[in-house]
Scaffold this motif. Structure first.
Motif, PDB file in Angstrom:
ATOM      1  N   TRP A 158       0.839  -1.203   0.000  1.00  0.00           N
ATOM      2  CA  TRP A 158       0.000   0.000   0.000  1.00  0.00           C
ATOM      3  C   TRP A 158       0.873   1.252   0.000  1.00  0.00           C
ATOM      4  N   THR A 159       1.920   1.275   0.852  1.00  0.00           N
ATOM      5  CA  THR A 159       2.785   2.466   0.895  1.00  0.00           C
ATOM      6  C   THR A 159       3.439   2.714  -0.453  1.00  0.00           C
ATOM      7  N   GLN A 160       3.881   1.646  -1.116  1.00  0.00           N
ATOM      8  CA  GLN A 160       4.554   1.812  -2.394  1.00  0.00           C
ATOM      9  C   GLN A 160       3.588   2.313  -3.471  1.00  0.00           C
ATOM     10  N   ARG A 161       2.387   1.784  -3.485  1.00  0.00           N
ATOM     11  CA  ARG A 161       1.393   2.217  -4.488  1.00  0.00           C
ATOM     12  C   ARG A 161       0.907   3.633  -4.222  1.00  0.00           C
ATOM     13  N   GLN A 162       0.704   3.970  -2.961  1.00  0.00           N
ATOM     14  CA  GLN A 162       0.245   5.325  -2.642  1.00  0.00           C
ATOM     15  C   GLN A 162       1.311   6.351  -3.016  1.00  0.00           C
ATOM     16  N   ALA A 163       2.561   6.032  -2.767  1.00  0.00           N
ATOM     17  CA  ALA A 163       3.644   6.944  -3.151  1.00  0.00           C
ATOM     18  C   ALA A 163       3.658   7.129  -4.666  1.00  0.00           C
ATOM     19  N   ALA A 164       3.456   6.057  -5.412  1.00  0.00           N
ATOM     20  CA  ALA A 164       3.432   6.152  -6.871  1.00  0.00           C
ATOM     21  C   ALA A 164       2.270   7.030  -7.344  1.00  0.00           C
ATOM     22  N   VAL A 165       1.101   6.883  -6.737  1.00  0.00           N
ATOM     23  CA  VAL A 165      -0.065   7.697  -7.110  1.00  0.00           C
ATOM     24  C   VAL A 165       0.211   9.174  -6.810  1.00  0.00           C
ATOM     25  N   LEU A 166       0.768   9.452  -5.651  1.00  0.00           N
ATOM     26  CA  LEU A 166       1.071  10.838  -5.296  1.00  0.00           C
ATOM     27  C   LEU A 166       2.079  11.441  -6.272  1.00  0.00           C
ATOM     28  N   ARG A 167       3.080  10.667  -6.656  1.00  0.00           N
ATOM     29  CA  ARG A 167       4.065  11.174  -7.621  1.00  0.00           C
ATOM     30  C   ARG A 167       3.419  11.431  -8.987  1.00  0.00           C
ATOM     31  N   ARG A 168       2.515  10.547  -9.378  1.00  0.00           N
ATOM     32  CA  ARG A 168       1.801  10.744 -10.647  1.00  0.00           C
ATOM     33  C   ARG A 168       0.977  12.023 -10.590  1.00  0.00           C
ATOM     34  N   MET A 169       0.301  12.244  -9.462  1.00  0.00           N
ATOM     35  CA  MET A 169      -0.496  13.469  -9.299  1.00  0.00           C
ATOM     36  C   MET A 169       0.406  14.698  -9.351  1.00  0.00           C
ATOM     37  N   ALA A 170       1.576  14.612  -8.713  1.00  0.00           N
ATOM     38  CA  ALA A 170       2.508  15.750  -8.734  1.00  0.00           C
ATOM     39  C   ALA A 170       2.982  16.022 -10.161  1.00  0.00           C
ATOM     40  N   ALA A 171       3.256  14.963 -10.919  1.00  0.00           N
ATOM     41  CA  ALA A 171       3.711  15.122 -12.299  1.00  0.00           C
ATOM     42  C   ALA A 171       2.610  15.727 -13.176  1.00  0.00           C
ATOM     43  N   GLU A 172       1.372  15.385 -12.857  1.00  0.00           N
ATOM     44  CA  GLU A 172       0.236  15.919 -13.618  1.00  0.00           C
ATOM     45  C   GLU A 172      -0.152  17.316 -13.128  1.00  0.00           C
ATOM     46  N   ARG A 173       0.552  17.774 -12.108  1.00  0.00           N
ATOM     47  CA  ARG A 173       0.302  19.091 -11.511  1.00  0.00           C
ATOM     48  C   ARG A 173      -1.143  19.211 -11.058  1.00  0.00           C
ATOM     49  N   ALA A 174      -1.553  18.228 -10.260  1.00  0.00           N
ATOM     50  CA  ALA A 174      -2.914  18.240  -9.709  1.00  0.00           C
ATOM     51  C   ALA A 174      -3.142  19.545  -8.950  1.00  0.00           C
ATOM     52  N   ASN A 175      -4.310  20.104  -9.091  1.00  0.00           N
ATOM     53  CA  ASN A 175      -4.650  21.380  -8.475  1.00  0.00           C
ATOM     54  C   ASN A 175      -4.962  21.159  -6.988  1.00  0.00           C
ATOM     55  N   THR A 176      -3.909  21.168  -6.193  1.00  0.00           N
ATOM     56  CA  THR A 176      -4.065  20.945  -4.752  1.00  0.00           C
ATOM     57  C   THR A 176      -2.959  21.676  -4.006  1.00  0.00           C
ATOM     58  N   GLU A 177      -3.235  21.972  -2.759  1.00  0.00           N
ATOM     59  CA  GLU A 177      -2.223  22.622  -1.929  1.00  0.00           C
ATOM     60  C   GLU A 177      -1.315  21.600  -1.248  1.00  0.00           C
ATOM     61  N   LEU A 178      -1.613  20.335  -1.452  1.00  0.00           N
ATOM     62  CA  LEU A 178      -0.799  19.300  -0.836  1.00  0.00           C
ATOM     63  C   LEU A 178       0.595  19.271  -1.451  1.00  0.00           C
ATOM     64  N   ASP A 179       1.591  19.019  -0.619  1.00  0.00           N
ATOM     65  CA  ASP A 179       2.976  18.862  -1.068  1.00  0.00           C
ATOM     66  C   ASP A 179       3.140  17.405  -1.492  1.00  0.00           C
ATOM     67  N   LEU A 180       2.678  17.087  -2.692  1.00  0.00           N
ATOM     68  CA  LEU A 180       2.555  15.705  -3.139  1.00  0.00           C
ATOM     69  C   LEU A 180       3.887  14.960  -3.184  1.00  0.00           C
ATOM     70  N   GLU A 181       4.924  15.603  -3.670  1.00  0.00           N
ATOM     71  CA  GLU A 181       6.210  14.904  -3.790  1.00  0.00           C
ATOM     72  C   GLU A 181       6.754  14.522  -2.412  1.00  0.00           C
ATOM     73  N   ASN A 182       6.688  15.449  -1.463  1.00  0.00           N
ATOM     74  CA  ASN A 182       7.187  15.123  -0.127  1.00  0.00           C
ATOM     75  C   ASN A 182       6.272  14.152   0.607  1.00  0.00           C
ATOM     76  N   LEU A 183       4.966  14.242   0.360  1.00  0.00           N
ATOM     77  CA  LEU A 183       4.045  13.242   0.923  1.00  0.00           C
ATOM     78  C   LEU A 183       4.381  11.854   0.397  1.00  0.00           C
ATOM     79  N   ALA A 184       4.636  11.763  -0.892  1.00  0.00           N
ATOM     80  CA  ALA A 184       5.016  10.484  -1.493  1.00  0.00           C
ATOM     81  C   ALA A 184       6.294   9.956  -0.859  1.00  0.00           C
TER      82      ALA A 184
END
Length: 160
Positions: free
Chosen positions: A13-39
């Motif tokens: 789960w941790t590995q997949r969630q990190a991958a999803v967060l990185r994908r969202m960061a690469a897609e520049r998801a419109n969020t205030e979350l620090d996606l790369e560091n969360l991943a």
């Protein structure tokens, strides 16, 4: 589905969630979350479990070697106890994260080399039976088997 995976295999789960967060960061998801560091943080939680698995495996192997190859009699029960505790905790980790079993298979040779070196440096006289360069223990049948412990290859002299 992610919730089911979280319950079934935390490490995966941790590995997949990190991958999803990185994908969202690469897609520049419109969020205030620090996606790369969360991943990175989520991935590191899984990484610490992975490191713990290798450490427990190395400790189990080191103490198995000491039991089998050391003529010392006094610490045998302590070594056996350490194996039981480390093995129990390792198997409990596998229940939470079954995918970590592959870490044990992937790291087995490296863990054995570290365990052999640690056993040699432990100030236990191993000169009567040198430690083999390749692991004498079977991973599934012996190392991970909660009912198996090695027997000393060198019998200590009986005290009167």
């Amino acid at each position: 589905m992610a919730t089911q995976l979280y319950e079934a295999d935390f490490f995966e789960w941790t590995q997949r969630q990190a991958a999803v967060l990185r994908r969202m960061a690469a897609e520049r998801a419109n969020t205030e979350l620090d996606l790369e560091n969360l991943a990175e943080e989520i991935e590191s939680v899984g990484g610490s479990d992975k490191k713990q698995v290798k450490s427990r495996l190395t400790t189990i192997l080191e103490h198995m070697l000491k039991i089998a190859y050391s003529p010392a009699y006094e610490p045998l029960n302590g070594w056996r106890g350490t194996i039981r505790v480390q093995r129990r905790d390792l198997l409990a980790t596998f229940e939470q994260s079954p995918s970590l079993r592959r870490v044990v298979r992937d790291e087995f040779e490296r863990a054995y080399k570290e365990a052999a070196e640690d056993a040699r440096l432990s100030h236990i006289d191993l000169s009567l039976a040198p430690i083999p360069t390749t692991c004498p223990f079977d991973l599934e049948a012996q190392v991970l088997n909660p009912d198996w412990l090695p027997e000393p290859l060198i019998r200590p002299p009986h005290e009167c």
